[in-house]
Design an enzyme around this catalytic site. Structure first.
Site, PDB file in Angstrom:
ATOM      1  N   SER A  44       5.442 -26.841  15.882  1.00 43.88           N
ATOM      2  CA  SER A  44       5.979 -26.167  14.732  1.00 43.88           C
ATOM      3  C   SER A  44       6.390 -27.170  13.514  1.00 43.88           C
ATOM      4  CB  SER A  44       7.460 -25.632  15.144  1.00 43.88           C
ATOM      5  OG  SER A  44       8.207 -26.684  15.790  1.00 43.88           O
ATOM      6  N   THR A  47      18.101  15.071  -8.620  1.00 48.73           N
ATOM      7  CA  THR A  47      17.914  15.015  -7.146  1.00 48.73           C
ATOM      8  C   THR A  47      16.446  15.683  -6.726  1.00 48.73           C
ATOM      9  OG1 THR A  47      18.758  17.346  -7.102  1.00 48.73           O
ATOM     10  CG2 THR A  47      20.415  15.409  -7.166  1.00 48.73           C
ATOM     11  N   HIS A  48      15.949  15.392  -5.539  1.00 47.14           N
ATOM     12  CA  HIS A  48      14.653  15.877  -5.444  1.00 47.14           C
ATOM     13  C   HIS A  48      13.572  15.468  -6.449  1.00 47.14           C
ATOM     14  CE1 HIS A  48      16.709  18.138  -2.034  1.00 47.14           C
ATOM     15  NE2 HIS A  48      17.568  18.239  -3.026  1.00 47.14           N
ATOM     16  N   SER A  71      -5.613  -3.977 -17.023  1.00 49.06           N
ATOM     17  CA  SER A  71      -6.508  -3.748 -16.070  1.00 49.06           C
ATOM     18  C   SER A  71      -7.912  -4.364 -16.716  1.00 49.06           C
ATOM     19  CB  SER A  71      -6.835  -2.082 -16.124  1.00 49.06           C
ATOM     20  OG  SER A  71      -8.059  -1.941 -15.848  1.00 49.06           O
ATOM     21  N   LYS A 114      -4.696  -0.325 -20.695  1.00 47.96           N
ATOM     22  CA  LYS A 114      -3.483  -0.154 -19.481  1.00 47.96           C
ATOM     23  C   LYS A 114      -2.410  -1.387 -19.724  1.00 47.96           C
ATOM     24  CE  LYS A 114      -3.407   2.023 -16.165  1.00 47.96           C
ATOM     25  NZ  LYS A 114      -4.074   1.799 -14.832  1.00 47.96           N
ATOM     26  N   ASN A 154       0.274  -2.140 -17.052  1.00 49.60           N
ATOM     27  CA  ASN A 154       0.742  -1.819 -15.630  1.00 49.60           C
ATOM     28  C   ASN A 154       2.017  -2.492 -15.384  1.00 49.60           C
ATOM     29  OD1 ASN A 154      -1.458  -0.279 -15.293  1.00 49.60           O
ATOM     30  ND2 ASN A 154      -2.545  -2.339 -14.698  1.00 49.60           N
ATOM     31  N   GLU A 164       6.264  -2.594  -9.334  1.00 51.96           N
ATOM     32  CA  GLU A 164       5.482  -2.129  -8.144  1.00 51.96           C
ATOM     33  C   GLU A 164       5.841  -3.086  -6.961  1.00 51.96           C
ATOM     34  OE1 GLU A 164       1.209  -0.461  -9.241  1.00 51.96           O
ATOM     35  OE2 GLU A 164       2.000  -1.662 -11.057  1.00 51.96           O
ATOM     36  N   LYS A 198      11.718 -19.123  13.016  1.00 52.30           N
ATOM     37  CA  LYS A 198      11.716 -19.871  11.630  1.00 52.30           C
ATOM     38  C   LYS A 198      10.687 -19.366  10.536  1.00 52.30           C
ATOM     39  CE  LYS A 198      12.104 -23.509  14.134  1.00 52.30           C
ATOM     40  NZ  LYS A 198      12.861 -22.912  15.194  1.00 52.30           N
TER      41      LYS A 198
END
Ligand code: ARG
Length: 460
Positions: A20, A152-153, A274, A280, A282, A287, A322
């Site tokens: 280890s 909501t939703h 990108s 792009k 991003n 994310e 660990k």
């Protein structure tokens, strides 16, 4: 070093499975510190001569210097950090070094190292969570009266202030900070002194070692001491909840940064482009807050799996604790630091937020409550407004564009168009949320004061 017991050397694959050192060398500072305390205790109790303790301490001083500057000579037979340190001490102080392991086992040694490590990392996670909470409070204050739809939703529900929305995350992070503080406080009793499992054959002074290493007491049961990995589970559990919170924050930032929402942008420092589409931008960091969370809980599930069903006491399975702990610690630290930087860098688009929050449908509850204030039961009021909404949806108009006579007709004479339009007048639907903990500015101001007090407490 311990191979005298056997007649043939260990198989190479077994060594790789069993060793280890590659990961537990991270614990070296704790291993050296506890060895120093242990050696001092042995001499104080007359278990080893004072001169031997001095020689051990001198050797440990050298070991600490070598490990911190990266010049420590690891040897082929060093199975783990505990054996490596003891082997080197014995090389440096051959007679005395051989006495260091008196009244000690690697079983109580490893769990002591890990307990000290957990205590430290729980404190640093606590302060990182508090830092992020504080950043969220700052961003909330800077956008105190910026309206946006609350969902909501993921359907527009009722408008809220951006400050209120961001403070919801601040409270989550404050709870996380408190949980990490509890994890650190939970590591209060010293396992060392339990020996292999049954206690040791010497009159040791565990309280002395505990005080030296910053523990307030000693683990009362030697069997429990060497078997227990609760503090790791506690840390991983707090870390999992915190990671889940960060994933929700990340997910919202991803949505807010889309052209469809257009509510916010992360700064270029927290975005990537990108390889094929030059337009792009991003929000990768956001994310990854989402994407890394399961990795943290994966470690919690894995460690529960390692421990569950294990007979007492120490089993080699426990060596698998660990890497799960270390990766969770590192992953969460990076997530918290990145979330902090990215949140501080956010820029919000007030016009987009306001336009979305001005959707009159968001005032439906307020219209129903107007009827309630005029004496109608809420459930009936809900029905009236539902009819108005259905009419507006079918005509493709807004609520305030409904014909006056239809308003009266659909509400069975309980509502007139002027009253309806005055409820729909801009802004009133946020300021109407006057309840404690609601989104009216007065309530958010009270909340801000309370969150700041809680923030000061979250660092203790
Ligand atoms: N490397 C071991 C671990 O991490 C240390 C304890 C070894 N104890 C033993 N009895 N083999 O768990």
């Amino acid at each position: 070093m311990l191979e005298q017991r056997f007649s043939i050397p260990q198989d190479e694959a077994f060594r790789r499975l069993n060793d280890s050192l590659s990961f537990d060398q991270r614990l070296w500072e704790y291993d050296v510190a506890q060895s120093e305390a242990h050696a001092r205790m042995l001499a104080r109790q007359g278990i080893i001569p004072a001169g031997d303790s001095d020689a051990i301490l001198a050797a440990l001083g050298r070991v600490r210097a070598e490990l911190s500057e990266g010049s420590f000579p690891f040897a082929a037979g060093d199975e783990d950090i505990h054996m490596a340190v003891e082997r080197r001490v014995t090389e440096l102080a051959p007679e005395a070094g051989g006495r260091l392991h008196t009244a000690r086992s690697r079983n109580d040694q490893v769990v002591t190292d890990v307990a000290m490590f957990v205590r430290d990392v729980a404190r640093s996670s606590q302060s990182r969570a508090a830092d992020l909470a504080s950043t969220l409070v700052g961003v909330a204050e800077a956008h105190l009266d910026w309206p946006l739809p609350g969902y909501t939703h993921l359907q527009r529900a009722q408008p809220v202030y951006l400050s209120h929305h961001l403070l919801a995350y601040a409270w989550m992070l404050l709870r996380d900070a408190r949980r990490f503080a509890q994890v650190a406080e939970g590591v209060s009793d010293l396992p060392l002194g339990a020996g292999a499992l049954a206690g040791v054959n010497f009159d040791t002074d565990r309280e002395f070692v505990a005080a030296e290493l910053g523990f307030s007491g000693v683990v009362e049961n030697s069997i429990d001491a060497v078997s227990n990995r609760d503090s790791l589970l506690d840390y991983l559990s707090a870390a999992s909840t915190c990671a889940t919170h960060l994933s929700r924050l990340g997910a919202e930032i991803v949505m807010w940064s889309s052209s469809e929402f257009g509510f916010a942008q992360v700064s270029d420092a927290w975005a990537s482009s990108s390889s094929i589409m030059p337009q792009k931008k991003n929000p990768d960091a956001a994310e990854l807050l989402r994407g890394k969370a399961p990795r943290v809980w994966g470690h919690l599930a894995a460690l529960q799996g390692v421990i569950h069903g294990l007979p007492l006491t120490y089993n080699k399975d426990l060596q698998e604790d660990k890497e799960h702990l270390f990766d969770a610690v590192d992953t969460l630290a990076l997530m918290l630091v990145a979330a902090d930087g990215m949140v501080a860098s956010l820029s919000f688009d007030r016009a987009r937020l306001e336009a979305a929050a001005a959707d009159e449908m968001l005032a439906a509850t307020d219209v129903a409550d107007l009827l309630v204030k005029r004496g109608m039961a809420f459930r009936s009021a809900h029905g009236v407004v539902a009819r108005l909404v259905r009419e507006a949806v079918s005509l493709g108009c807004t609520l305030s564009e409904l014909r006056d006579d239809r308003v009266v007709e659909l509400s069975e004479g309980r509502l007139d168009a002027a009253a309806l339009r005055s409820v729909l007048a801009d802004g009133a639907w946020l300021e109407s949320k006057v309840s404690r903990g609601g989104t009216s500015l007065a309530s958010v101001r009270v909340q801000l004061q309370h969150v700041k007090t809680a923030l000061a407490g979250a660092r203790e």
